[in-house]
Design a protein around this motif. Structure first.
Motif, short mmCIF file in Angstrom:
data_model
loop_
_atom_site.label_atom_id
_atom_site.label_comp_id
_atom_site.label_asym_id
_atom_site.label_seq_id
_atom_site.Cartn_x
_atom_site.Cartn_y
_atom_site.Cartn_z
N LEU A 254 0.82 -1.21 0.00
CA LEU A 254 0.00 0.00 0.00
C LEU A 254 0.86 1.26 0.00
O LEU A 254 0.52 2.24 -0.66
CB LEU A 254 -0.96 -0.01 1.19
CG LEU A 254 -2.11 -1.01 1.06
CD1 LEU A 254 -2.85 -1.16 2.38
CD2 LEU A 254 -3.06 -0.60 -0.05
N GLN A 255 1.98 1.24 0.72
CA GLN A 255 2.87 2.40 0.72
C GLN A 255 3.49 2.62 -0.66
O GLN A 255 3.67 3.76 -1.08
CB GLN A 255 3.97 2.24 1.77
CG GLN A 255 3.47 2.44 3.18
CD GLN A 255 4.51 2.09 4.24
OE1 GLN A 255 5.60 1.62 3.93
NE2 GLN A 255 4.16 2.31 5.50
N SER A 256 3.80 1.55 -1.34
CA SER A 256 4.44 1.66 -2.65
C SER A 256 3.46 1.99 -3.78
O SER A 256 3.81 2.68 -4.73
CB SER A 256 5.16 0.35 -3.01
OG SER A 256 6.19 0.10 -2.10
N HIS A 257 2.23 1.46 -3.67
CA HIS A 257 1.32 1.54 -4.81
C HIS A 257 -0.04 2.18 -4.51
O HIS A 257 -0.88 2.28 -5.41
CB HIS A 257 1.12 0.15 -5.41
CG HIS A 257 2.41 -0.52 -5.78
ND1 HIS A 257 3.16 -0.14 -6.86
CD2 HIS A 257 3.09 -1.52 -5.18
CE1 HIS A 257 4.25 -0.88 -6.93
NE2 HIS A 257 4.23 -1.72 -5.92
N GLY A 258 -0.29 2.54 -3.28
CA GLY A 258 -1.49 3.28 -2.88
C GLY A 258 -2.80 2.74 -3.42
O GLY A 258 -3.13 1.57 -3.27
N GLU A 259 -3.54 3.64 -4.07
CA GLU A 259 -4.88 3.33 -4.56
C GLU A 259 -4.91 2.16 -5.54
O GLU A 259 -5.84 1.34 -5.54
CB GLU A 259 -5.49 4.58 -5.22
CG GLU A 259 -6.86 4.36 -5.80
CD GLU A 259 -7.94 5.12 -5.05
OE1 GLU A 259 -9.10 4.86 -5.39
OE2 GLU A 259 -7.62 5.92 -4.16
N VAL A 260 -3.90 2.03 -6.39
CA VAL A 260 -3.84 0.93 -7.35
C VAL A 260 -3.79 -0.40 -6.59
O VAL A 260 -4.48 -1.36 -6.94
CB VAL A 260 -2.61 1.07 -8.28
CG1 VAL A 260 -2.42 -0.17 -9.13
CG2 VAL A 260 -2.76 2.29 -9.15
N ALA B 177 -6.55 -3.39 -6.57
CA ALA B 177 -6.14 -4.75 -6.92
C ALA B 177 -6.49 -5.74 -5.81
O ALA B 177 -6.92 -6.87 -6.08
CB ALA B 177 -4.63 -4.79 -7.20
N PHE B 178 -6.34 -5.31 -4.57
CA PHE B 178 -6.67 -6.18 -3.43
C PHE B 178 -8.16 -6.52 -3.43
O PHE B 178 -8.55 -7.67 -3.26
CB PHE B 178 -6.27 -5.49 -2.12
CG PHE B 178 -6.44 -6.35 -0.92
CD1 PHE B 178 -5.52 -7.34 -0.62
CD2 PHE B 178 -7.54 -6.20 -0.10
CE1 PHE B 178 -5.69 -8.16 0.49
CE2 PHE B 178 -7.71 -7.01 1.01
CZ PHE B 178 -6.78 -7.99 1.30
N VAL B 179 -9.00 -5.52 -3.65
CA VAL B 179 -10.45 -5.74 -3.68
C VAL B 179 -10.81 -6.66 -4.85
O VAL B 179 -11.61 -7.59 -4.69
CB VAL B 179 -11.21 -4.39 -3.76
CG1 VAL B 179 -12.69 -4.61 -4.04
CG2 VAL B 179 -11.00 -3.61 -2.46
#
Length: 130
Positions: A92-98, A102-104
């Motif tokens: 999450l720190q590296s890729h935030g919203e993307v 992707a997780f969802v």
């Protein structure tokens, strides 16, 4: 105090930890004796791996005669939770919203029920529980 971050285990480290979680307290010799077939490794390799796991903070050791006797610093479930927390935070720190999107998407592909569980967890977190 900063939360400890964990890295995924290598194949041999994971095999060794499975033995330690199942049989602790154990010596390197006892772990080596439990390994069979494709898992079999030289005693010195197991000894080195266990020392490395100790230095990483995953094993606690106590001298027992000429050998070290090891116990896990965390139970298996605790380690898996801490590892998942570390990996999720890093992604999450590296890729935030993307990453969040992707997780969802991944949760929906694995099991639609996971989306309901995710919504419950979010609701609990917002209410200050969990």
């Amino acid at each position: 105090m900063k939360k400890r971050t964990w890295e995924p285990l290598g194949r041999l480290e994971a095999i060794v930890m499975e033995v330690v979680w199942a049989r602790a307290p154990v010596t390197a010799r006892e772990v080596c004796d439990r390994m069979t077939g494709d898992e079999e490794r030289a005693y010195t390799t197991i000894m080195t791996t266990m020392d490395r796991l100790h230095r990483k903070g995953l094993l606690v050791r106590e001298k027992d005669g000429p050998a070290w006797r090891y116990v896990p610093a965390l139970g298996k479930a605790e380690f898996e939770k801490a590892l998942a927390d570390s990996l999720a935070a890093e992604i999450l720190q590296s890729h935030g919203e993307v990453a969040l999107s992707a997780f969802v998407d991944a949760a929906a592909q694995v099991d639609e029920g996971l989306l309901d569980r995710l919504a419950q967890l979010i609701s609990q977190r917002r209410k200050g529980h969990g």
